[in-house]
Every structure is written in structure tokens, then in C-alpha cells.
Design an enzyme around this catalytic site. Structure first.
Site, PDB file in Angstrom:
ATOM      1  N   TYR A  52       0.840  -1.197   0.000  1.00 35.88           N
ATOM      2  CA  TYR A  52       0.000   0.000   0.000  1.00 35.88           C
ATOM      3  C   TYR A  52       0.878   1.252   0.000  1.00 35.88           C
ATOM      4  O   TYR A  52       1.785   1.385   0.835  1.00 35.88           O
ATOM      5  CB  TYR A  52      -0.920   0.039   1.221  1.00 35.88           C
ATOM      6  N   SER A 152      -4.936 -14.084   3.012  1.00 38.39           N
ATOM      7  CA  SER A 152      -6.029 -13.349   2.366  1.00 38.39           C
ATOM      8  C   SER A 152      -6.327 -13.999   1.027  1.00 38.39           C
ATOM      9  O   SER A 152      -5.415 -14.457   0.327  1.00 38.39           O
ATOM     10  CB  SER A 152      -5.672 -11.869   2.180  1.00 38.39           C
ATOM     11  N   ASN A 153      -7.602 -14.077   0.717  1.00 40.51           N
ATOM     12  CA  ASN A 153      -8.072 -14.590  -0.573  1.00 40.51           C
ATOM     13  C   ASN A 153      -7.573 -15.999  -0.874  1.00 40.51           C
ATOM     14  O   ASN A 153      -7.341 -16.351  -2.031  1.00 40.51           O
ATOM     15  CB  ASN A 153      -7.646 -13.638  -1.697  1.00 40.51           C
ATOM     16  N   TRP A 220     -13.248  -7.403   2.835  1.00 41.21           N
ATOM     17  CA  TRP A 220     -12.706  -6.175   2.258  1.00 41.21           C
ATOM     18  C   TRP A 220     -13.613  -5.677   1.123  1.00 41.21           C
ATOM     19  O   TRP A 220     -14.387  -6.431   0.571  1.00 41.21           O
ATOM     20  CB  TRP A 220     -11.258  -6.355   1.788  1.00 41.21           C
ATOM     21  N   GLY A 226     -18.678  -4.502  -7.495  1.00 41.68           N
ATOM     22  CA  GLY A 226     -18.042  -5.716  -7.979  1.00 41.68           C
ATOM     23  C   GLY A 226     -16.602  -5.732  -7.518  1.00 41.68           C
ATOM     24  O   GLY A 226     -16.309  -5.401  -6.371  1.00 41.68           O
ATOM     25  N   PHE A 227     -15.689  -6.078  -8.417  1.00 44.14           N
ATOM     26  CA  PHE A 227     -14.288  -6.174  -8.014  1.00 44.14           C
ATOM     27  C   PHE A 227     -13.762  -4.796  -7.626  1.00 44.14           C
ATOM     28  O   PHE A 227     -13.416  -4.536  -6.484  1.00 44.14           O
ATOM     29  CB  PHE A 227     -13.450  -6.787  -9.131  1.00 44.14           C
ATOM     30  N   ASP A 229     -15.569  -1.704  -9.081  1.00 49.96           N
ATOM     31  CA  ASP A 229     -16.498  -1.053 -10.011  1.00 49.96           C
ATOM     32  C   ASP A 229     -17.212   0.146  -9.407  1.00 49.96           C
ATOM     33  O   ASP A 229     -18.198   0.616  -9.946  1.00 49.96           O
ATOM     34  CB  ASP A 229     -17.551  -2.067 -10.482  1.00 49.96           C
TER      35      ASP A 229
END
Length: 312
Positions: A52, A152-153, A220, A226-227, A229
Site C-alpha cells: 500500500y 487473504s483470498n 474487504w 463488484g471487483f 467497479d
């Protein structure tokens, strides 16, 4: 603000987490205002990542702007993530032993702290060697630099692969979830229904795997359509019915639609944490107020269907 005793850890944390991925260009004064508003609202957990702000940039901004006494540092939970490496030719993933150790040391320097409470592997690395992750985690934990770990993910299979070698509990998994980007929840309601997009499993049942294994899921982008959007809040072109319902339910509970969007996630018995991405102190306050709202089943499902999801 509700707090959670986070399974597999000794942590008690707010169920709303303030993510700090957008503070790189903020002034010290504005960062302190965001931090103070978060603490006043009951938030005690803050989310960072090495990537970040280009490279440790947001961590550096936080460390420079927010001076923490030892007592205050002990009151908050700092989380950061490791594994994404930016380059001029695009980012790549690196869960190597050397990179994990180097990145964590750089995060500690940037944050001006001796330890982070939680370290997450930032998205899956296709070239992961679990033995190297385990070696790095062992050293970080033994040195007191990282107290708890997660991912994560990651899919259940990816978590299980790591667990073959990693000795510390993988106590967290940060996944994308909002009312409109809700496959992690919605898929299970239409399982075994042919021809319906909602019934497609895109994560190998992260939700139930996490509940069974006492893994805290962190949501998150809780307001994203959406992703990436844009947000659904206030979007009457695409989500008019949803916004109408959010406003009605918000009025009934004396909060804002933002608060109801948070309450929809925290109502789920998996006890999600909601990771905000806002730099707006008022949005943090609105979100924190939603944490205290307990939606009825009828309200929860009404919001779910207003977003376009199917209840068979």
C-alpha cells in the site's frame, strides 16, 4: 461497537477494521483525524500492507503521523500483509523465506513499532513453498515480531497446504464481500441449481471451511459493487431497489445506509470483521454505528434479494 474475541488468538478486536491503503497522500493532520475518529467510534484494529502506497508508503505515513505510547500501542491491533512485490513491469507474488523476513522488518520500521499483532499472506503465491513460509513464521514468532498469522483470498485447499508445515494457527482469511459482491455467502443458498450463475462455487466453500476451523473472515471492499467497479451506495441507476431498501431499513434503525451495509455483513453468524477502505472520518462513524445494529432475518434477506441475489 461490537467486539470479537478472535478465535485461535488472544486478541479482542472491533468487528469494524479501518484499512489504511489510501492514506499515502494525506497530511499528518488528516491521518491523525482519521485515526482519532476511528478510536472514538470504538475501532481498535487497523489494516496495512507492504504494497500500500507503492512500497511501505502507507505504513510510513501512519508511523510518522500517529505517535503511540506503549500503553496505546497495547490497546490497538495492527495488521499488515506481505507477499506482493511491485515492479515497473507489474506486480508479482513472493512468499519466499527471505522476502517475508525482509518485508516484515521493513513494515516494523515504517510503522515505528516492535511488533505487528497480525501478519497476513497477501493473496496466494502460485510458487509458494510452504516449508519456507513455515520457517519464516517460526522465526518471526520466536522473535516476537509477529504475534498471529493468517492469509487473504486463499481457498481451503491453499490453507490446508500451508497448514501441513506452518505450526502457528492461520487464524484469519481476508476475502472480498459486500451486499452486491456476495458469492462467498450467496452460492450456498443456491447450491445444486443448474444454469444459475449464483450457484457456481468460486472459492471452494471458504465460508463453511472457515467456520468449521475457527478462522475469522475479514470482508474487504464492503461497499463495492463488484471487483473495483465503484460503490453501490447511492447508485440508483444500477441498484435503485437496493438503495430504497437500505434507506428504509436505515431509518427504522436510526443509522445511515452505510451502517446497514455494515450490519448486513456483521449479522452473519460467521462473525465477519468488516475492513473499511475509507479515509472519511464520518464514513467510519457511520460504519461503526452499523456494527451495533442487529438486523432481523426478514431484513437481512430483503436486502439480499434487493441486491439481485436469488432465494429459491
Amino acid at each position: 461497537m461490537k467486539t470479537l474475541e478472535l478465535p485461535q488468538t488472544d486478541l479482542t478486536a472491533s468487528d469494524v477494521v479501518v484499512g489504511l491503503m489510501r492514506i499515502n497522500d494525506m497530511s499528518d493532520e488528516d491521518i491523525r483525524a482519521l485515526y482519532s475518529a476511528s478510536r472514538d467510534a470504538g475501532v481498535n484494529m487497523f489494516d496495512h500492507a507492504a504494497v500500500y502506497g507503492e512500497w511501505h508508503g502507507c505504513e510510513e505515513r501512519f508511523g510518522a503521523a500517529v505517535t503511540l505510547s506503549p500503553a496505546e500501542r497495547a490497546e490497538i491491533v495492527l495488521q499488515t500483509k506481505v507477499g506482493i512485490r511491485p515492479t515497473p513491469n507489474g506486480a508479482y507474488f513472493d512468499f519466499s523465506y527471505e522476502h517475508i523476513l525482509e518485508s516484515v522488518d521493513e513494515s516494523l520500521t515504517a510503522l515505528q513499532t516492535d511488533y505487528v499483532d497480525v501478519l497476513l499472506l497477501h493473496r496466494p503465491d502460485a510458487l509458494v513453498e510452504p516449508e519456507e513460509v513455515a520457517k519464516a513464521f517460526d522465526e518471526l514468532h520466536a522473535a516476537g515480531k509477529v504475534h498471529h498469522f493468517g492469509v487473504s483470498n486463499h481457498t481451503p485447499g491453499q490453507v490446508d497446504l500451508l497448514k501441513q508445515h506452518v505450526r502457528q494457527p492461520l487464524a484469519f482469511n481476508q476475502v472480498q464481500l459486500s451486499i452486491t459482491h456476495a458469492n462467498v455467502i450467496a452460492q450456498g443458498l443456491t447450491a445444486n441449481m443448474g444454469g444459475l450463475d449464483q450457484s457456481i462455487s468460486r472459492d471452494n466453500d471458504i465460508l463453511n471451511y472457515s467456520r468449521i476451523n475457527d478462522i475469522t473472515l475479514q470482508a474487504w471492499s464492503p461497499f463495492q459493487k463488484g471487483f473495483f467497479d465503484g460503490v453501490f451506495l447511492g447508485d440508483r441507476e444500477q441498484y435503485a431497489e437496493l438503495n430504497d431498501v437500505l434507506e428504509e431499513v436505515a431509518a427504522a434503525h436510526g443509522v445511515t445506509p452505510t451502517g446497514i451495509a455494515v450490519a448486513w455483513i456483521t449479522r452473519h453468524p460467521a462473525h465477519f470483521q468488516v475492513v473499511l477502505g475509507t479515509t472519511n472520518p464520518q464514513r467510519v462513524r457511520d460504519s461503526a454505528a452499523g456494527s451495533d445494529v442487529e438486523l432481523s432475518r426478514e431484513e437481512w434477506y430483503r436486502i439480499f434479494t434487493a441486491a439481485g441475489h436469488t432465494v429459491p
